[in-house]
Design an enzyme around this catalytic site. Structure first.
Site, short mmCIF file in Angstrom:
data_model
loop_
_atom_site.label_atom_id
_atom_site.label_comp_id
_atom_site.label_asym_id
_atom_site.label_seq_id
_atom_site.Cartn_x
_atom_site.Cartn_y
_atom_site.Cartn_z
N ASP A 29 42.11 27.07 38.53
CA ASP A 29 42.80 26.67 37.31
C ASP A 29 41.86 25.69 36.61
OD1 ASP A 29 44.75 26.27 35.36
OD2 ASP A 29 45.73 24.68 36.50
N ASP A 34 48.51 21.86 39.09
CA ASP A 34 47.18 22.47 38.94
C ASP A 34 46.78 23.22 40.21
OD1 ASP A 34 46.80 21.38 36.33
OD2 ASP A 34 46.24 19.47 37.24
N GLU A 76 41.82 31.41 35.48
CA GLU A 76 42.80 31.58 34.41
C GLU A 76 42.10 31.57 33.05
OE1 GLU A 76 47.14 29.96 34.18
OE2 GLU A 76 45.81 28.43 33.35
#
Length: 157
Positions: free
Chosen positions: A7, A140, A67
């Site tokens: 992430d 996260d 991502e």
């Protein structure tokens, strides 16, 4: 198949390692890489790079899943996130890992069944889907687990 889920962020980057062995998904590890906003950006990027490199060397992933990011209304924030993504992608390339990118809504839909799920819903589902994740409290870190999970279940490995 071992996936490193990321992430991306400059201040608080989540990472996770999830494996698929004999059709079973297995959580291996996860964490957060935090950088100090007062440090020069090149030092922050170097810290992200060297810390993620240690993860790659320890877990030997076959692939990285990251991502996709959207353009923020704040152009400075978007640019800094772009720097972090560039540093991460450079490291992935240096270790010759395959890489997949996933939209946030795709990750949310894969994990919860709803593409606009809230962070607490994501965290709850990750804990249900993968044993060993019960102690994860940071969104996260949970997002990184979700990204790795999405890669494993949507790519037929």
């Amino acid at each position: 198949m071992i996936i490193l889920g990321i992430d991306p962020a400059l201040g608080s980057l989540g990472w996770a390692v999830v494996a698929k062995e004999n059709a079973q998904l297995k959580y291996l590890a996860s964490g957060i890489i935090r950088t100090n906003s007062k440090d020069a950006i090149h030092h922050r990027l170097a810290f992200i790079n060297s810390t993620l490199e240690k993860v790659i060397l320890e877990y030997q992933p076959n692939m990285a899943a990251i991502e996709e990011t959207f353009v923020n209304t704040n152009s400075v924030t978007s640019l800094k996130l772009g720097y972090a993504r560039g540093a991460i992608m450079s490291l992935i390339g240096r270790y010759n890992l395959d890489m997949r990118e996933f939209k946030p809504n795709t990750v949310k839909k894969t994990v919860t069944g709803y593409g606009h799920a809230e962070k607490d819903q994501m965290l709850h589902m990750i804990k249900l889907l993968l044993s060993g994740t019960a102690l994860i409290t940071n969104s996260d870190e949970a997002d990184a687990v979700a990204i790795a999970y999405t890669c494993l279940v949507t790519k037929n490995y």
